[in-house]
Design a protein around this motif. Structure first.
Motif, PDB file in Angstrom:
ATOM      1  N   ASP A 144       0.894  -1.166   0.000  1.00  0.00           N
ATOM      2  CA  ASP A 144       0.000   0.000   0.000  1.00  0.00           C
ATOM      3  C   ASP A 144       0.924   1.205   0.000  1.00  0.00           C
ATOM      4  OD1 ASP A 144      -1.868   1.965   0.432  1.00  0.00           O
ATOM      5  OD2 ASP A 144      -2.700   1.088   2.259  1.00  0.00           O
ATOM      6  N   SER A 145       1.447   1.539  -1.167  1.00  0.00           N
ATOM      7  CA  SER A 145       2.648   2.369  -1.277  1.00  0.00           C
ATOM      8  C   SER A 145       2.468   3.822  -0.847  1.00  0.00           C
ATOM      9  CB  SER A 145       3.175   2.333  -2.720  1.00  0.00           C
ATOM     10  OG  SER A 145       2.223   2.872  -3.616  1.00  0.00           O
ATOM     11  N   ALA A 146       1.262   4.355  -0.925  1.00  0.00           N
ATOM     12  CA  ALA A 146       1.076   5.775  -0.620  1.00  0.00           C
ATOM     13  C   ALA A 146       0.866   6.041   0.866  1.00  0.00           C
ATOM     14  CB  ALA A 146      -0.100   6.339  -1.413  1.00  0.00           C
TER      15      ALA A 146
ATOM     16  N   ILE B 151       0.770  -4.652   2.931  1.00  0.00           N
ATOM     17  CA  ILE B 151       1.679  -4.011   3.872  1.00  0.00           C
ATOM     18  C   ILE B 151       1.853  -2.546   3.510  1.00  0.00           C
ATOM     19  CG2 ILE B 151       3.640  -4.836   2.487  1.00  0.00           C
ATOM     20  CD1 ILE B 151       5.327  -4.888   5.012  1.00  0.00           C
ATOM     21  N   LYS B 152       1.853  -1.711   4.519  1.00  0.00           N
ATOM     22  CA  LYS B 152       2.086  -0.282   4.297  1.00  0.00           C
ATOM     23  C   LYS B 152       3.591  -0.083   4.100  1.00  0.00           C
ATOM     24  CE  LYS B 152      -1.952   1.511   6.791  1.00  0.00           C
ATOM     25  NZ  LYS B 152      -2.630   2.080   5.635  1.00  0.00           N
ATOM     26  N   ALA B 153       4.001  -0.069   2.838  1.00  0.00           N
ATOM     27  CA  ALA B 153       5.431  -0.001   2.515  1.00  0.00           C
ATOM     28  C   ALA B 153       5.575   0.467   1.083  1.00  0.00           C
ATOM     29  CB  ALA B 153       6.091  -1.370   2.690  1.00  0.00           C
ATOM     30  N   GLY B 154       6.819   0.755   0.719  1.00  0.00           N
ATOM     31  CA  GLY B 154       7.165   0.999  -0.673  1.00  0.00           C
ATOM     32  C   GLY B 154       7.874  -0.238  -1.172  1.00  0.00           C
TER      33      GLY B 154
ATOM     34  N   LEU C  77       3.541  -3.239  -6.304  1.00  0.00           N
ATOM     35  CA  LEU C  77       3.307  -1.911  -5.747  1.00  0.00           C
ATOM     36  C   LEU C  77       1.905  -1.477  -6.147  1.00  0.00           C
ATOM     37  CD1 LEU C  77       6.660  -0.118  -6.690  1.00  0.00           C
ATOM     38  CD2 LEU C  77       5.920  -0.681  -4.366  1.00  0.00           C
ATOM     39  N   ALA C  78       1.028  -1.299  -5.167  1.00  0.00           N
ATOM     40  CA  ALA C  78      -0.297  -0.746  -5.446  1.00  0.00           C
ATOM     41  C   ALA C  78      -0.180   0.776  -5.449  1.00  0.00           C
ATOM     42  CB  ALA C  78      -1.304  -1.208  -4.405  1.00  0.00           C
TER      43      ALA C  78
ATOM     44  N   ALA D 271       2.543   8.984  -2.202  1.00  0.00           N
ATOM     45  CA  ALA D 271       2.108   8.551  -3.528  1.00  0.00           C
ATOM     46  C   ALA D 271       3.307   8.465  -4.468  1.00  0.00           C
ATOM     47  CB  ALA D 271       1.066   9.518  -4.082  1.00  0.00           C
ATOM     48  N   LEU D 272       3.380   7.382  -5.225  1.00  0.00           N
ATOM     49  CA  LEU D 272       4.529   7.159  -6.100  1.00  0.00           C
ATOM     50  C   LEU D 272       4.438   7.926  -7.414  1.00  0.00           C
ATOM     51  CD1 LEU D 272       5.165   3.340  -5.590  1.00  0.00           C
ATOM     52  CD2 LEU D 272       6.406   5.260  -4.608  1.00  0.00           C
TER      53      LEU D 272
END
Length: 475
Positions: free
Chosen positions: A301-303, A425-428, A443-444, A451-452
Motif C-alpha cells: 500500500d505504497s502511498a 503491507i504499508k510499505a514501498g 506496488l499498489a 504517492a509514487l
C-alpha cells in the motif's frame, strides 16, 4: 586525539500534516550509546572504526524518529541544544563526527542540518575537521557543503549499509587527522525527483551508478564520492538529487570535473528510473494476486508508507481487500491509538464493531467501520498491536505509528507470514526480509502522503524545472 560523536536524524514528509514532537524521538545520551553495544547505524560505524584506530571518542547525544511530518521547532531546538551543550562541556576537540539523515524539515526553520553544522562551527571553529554520514535520501544544501569537511552517504536501497557508511565516514576523518591537509566538498545538483521504488540498488540504473562509486573513490585525491537522491515527499527549495565528492582541496578542479561527470551520467539515465517492482492500480493488484498459484503475494500500500513519513492511518486498501473477498490474507498495519484502546477493552475471541483510520490525517473518508473478531493482543518492539479479523482478512491495529518492514513483527503477533496467500503491507519497496519470502511483489499505486506518481503531488517550493514534473527540459 579526542573526537566528538553525535547524531540527529529525521526524514520529514512535508505532505503529511502531522508534525513531529520531541516525544516521537528516540533520545540516547552518550553513556547509554556506549552501553548499548554495536547497532546497525552510521554512528556505530563511526564509533567502532575510530576507537579501533586508537582514537578517544566521546559520544554526546543522539536523536532519531520514524519518518513523519515536519519536526516542531521546539523539538529541533532541544536536540540541537543537547548536542551543543555537550560539545562545549567536554571539549576541546580534534574532530567532530555527525550521523545525520539529511532530509529533516523543521517548522519555521530554513535548512536544519545546515543550522546544526553552523552551531557546531561556532563551538569548534573552522580549523577542526567535521565529518558527516548521510542517508541516501538526503537533501543537500550549499550550507551543508561549506560547513563540513567530508561526507559519506548510504549506497544501498533498501538501506543495509548504514554501519558501513559510518566506517567510510570515519576513514575520511582518520585520513584528515593523519595528513593534516584541507579537504573540500564539491556538489552538483541534479534536477530530478526519484523515489526509492524507482532506484533500488539491486537493479539498474541505480545498481551500476552506485557500484561505480567504489571506482571513483580510487581516483587521486578523492576521499569519498556519493550520490544523494533527495527526498521526493518533501516540498523543499533544495529538492532534487546530486553528485557529491569529498577530496583534498589542492585538487579542487579535478574534483569538480568528477562531480560534473557523475551528474551527467546520472542525468543521462533519468528515463531508466522506473519501478523495479511491478506497479499497478489497487484493483488490478488484488485481481493479480487472486490469479496466481504461488504464495505469498505481497502488495505494498505504497502511498501510506510510514517509513517514508506517511500518516499510516489510511484504510482504503484494507477496505478493498475485504470487499474483494480475498481469503487467507493479512494486512499490516493501521496506526490508530483510539481504535487500539477500544480493542484492548475486549477479550480474545470477542466480535464487535470497530471504527478506525484517519486518526492522524483527520481524513474522514479514511474512517472505516466494520464488524471484526479480536484474535490477539501483543507487544512488539515497544508497539502495542491488536490483531483482528473481518471475513477472509486478518489485519492489525497499532497504538502508534511504526515501521512495518519486518515479517518478524507478524510472527511475534502469532501470524506466520509464509502461511498467507496475500500480505498487504504499508510499505514501498520491500525490505530484504520480505523479499526473501515473497513469491510475487506488487506496488499498489494508492493515494496518500507517499504517492509514487510524483507528478500528482502538490509541489510549491521545489525548484522548477524538475524531472519528471517537467519532461521537456535540459541539464
Amino acid at each position: 586525539m579526542k573526537i566528538a560523536l553525535a547524531g540527529m536524524g529525521h526524514e520529514s514528509n512535508t505532505f503529511n500534516k502531522l508534525t513531529t514532537g520531541i516525544e516521537t524521538f528516540n533520545l540516547v545520551d552518550g553513556d547509554e550509546f556506549i552501553h548499548r553495544g554495536r547497532e546497525d547505524s552510521s554512528a556505530s560505524g563511526f564509533y567502532e572504526t575510530l576507537t579501533g584506530a586508537g582514537k578517544e571518542v566521546t559520544p554526546l547525544f543522539f536523536a532519531r524518529a520514524i519518518p513523519s511530518g515536519a519536526v516542531r521547532l521546539d523539538a529541533y531546538e532541544y536536540i540541537k541544544s543537547r548536542i551543543i551543550e555537550k560539545l562545549r562541556k567536554h571539549g576541546p576537540w580534534d574532530g567532530v563526527c555527525l550521523a545525520l539523515h539529511g532530509s529533516m524539515a523543521v517548522c519555521g526553520l530554513h535548512d536544519p542540518e545546515g543550522d546544526l553544522l553552523e552551531a557546531v562551527r561556532w563551538v569548534v571553529g573552522h580549523e577542526i575537521p567535521v565529518v558527516c554520514a548521510l542517508d541516501m535520501h538526503a537533501t543537500v544544501t550549499e550550507r551543508m557543503v561549506l560547513l563540513s569537511d567530508g561526507y559519506a552517504v548510504f549506497r544501498t536501497a533498501p538501506h543495509i549499509d548504514s554501519f558501513d557508511t559510518g566506517v567510510r565516514a570515519a576513514d575520511i576523518m582518520l585520513k584528515i587527522l593523519k595528513e593534516g591537509k584541507k579537504t573540500v566538498n564539491t556538489f552538483v545538483k541534479i534536477p530530478i525527483l526519484v523515489s526509492g521504488e524507482q532506484s533500488e540498488t539491486r537493479v539498474d540504473p541505480a545498481k551500476s551508478l552506485f557500484e561505480a562509486l567504489a571506482e571513483y573513490d580510487k581516483l587521486p585525491n578523492v576521499l569519498c564520492s556519493s550520490y544523494v537522491m533527495g527526498f521526493p515527499w518533501a516540498d523543499s527549495p533544495f529538492g532534487g538529487a546530486g553528485a557529491l565528492v569529498t577530496g583534498w582541496a589542492c585538487d579542487h578542479e579535478n574534483l569538480k570535473e568528477l562531480a560534473n561527470k557523475m551528474a551527467k551520467i546520472f542525468w543521462d539515465k533519468r528515463s531508466e528510473f522506473v519501478y523495479s517492482t511491478q506497479a499497478m492500480l489497487p484493483e488490478q493488484a488484488i485481481q493479480t494476486a487472486l490469479s496466481v498459484t504461488e504464495f505469498p503475494v505481497i502488495i505494498s500500500d505504497s502511498a501510506d508508507n510510514p517509513t517514508a513519513g506517511a500518516s499510516q492511518d489510511a484504510t482504503q486498501f484494507l477496505r478493498l481487500m475485504i470487499e474483494s473477498g480475498v481469503q487467507n490474507a493479512v494486512y499490516t498495519c493501521v496506526a490508530d491509538p483510539a481504535a487500539y484502546r477500544e480493542c484492548s477493552t475486549h477479550a480474545i475471541g470477542d466480535e464487535f464493531t470497530i471504527t478506525m483510520g484517519g486518526y492522524y490525517s483527520g481524513k474522514e473518508y479514511e474512517r472505516l467501520t466494520l464488524d471484526a473478531k479480536l484474535i490477539n493482543l501483543a507487544v512488539s518492539s515497544g508497539v502495542s498491536y491488536a490483531v483482528m479479523q473481518s471475513k477472509g482478512v486478518i489485519f492489525t491495529i497499532s497504538n502508534k505509528r511504526c515501521a512495518t518492514y519486518s515479517p518478524e513483527t507478524l510472527r511475534v503477533l502469532g501470524l506466520e507470514p509464509e502461511s498467507f496467500n496475500l500480505i498487504g503491507i504499508k510499505a514501498g519497496y520491500l525490505s530484504p526480509e520480505y523479499q526473501d519470502i515473497s513469491k510475487l511483489s506488487i506496488l499498489a499505486l494508492t493515494d496518500g502522503d507517499t504517492a509514487l506518481e510524483l507528478r500528482n503531488l502538490p509541489y510549491v517550493k521545489t525548484p522548477r524545472p524538475m524531472y519528471p514534473l517537467d519532461l521537456d527540459m535540459v541539464f
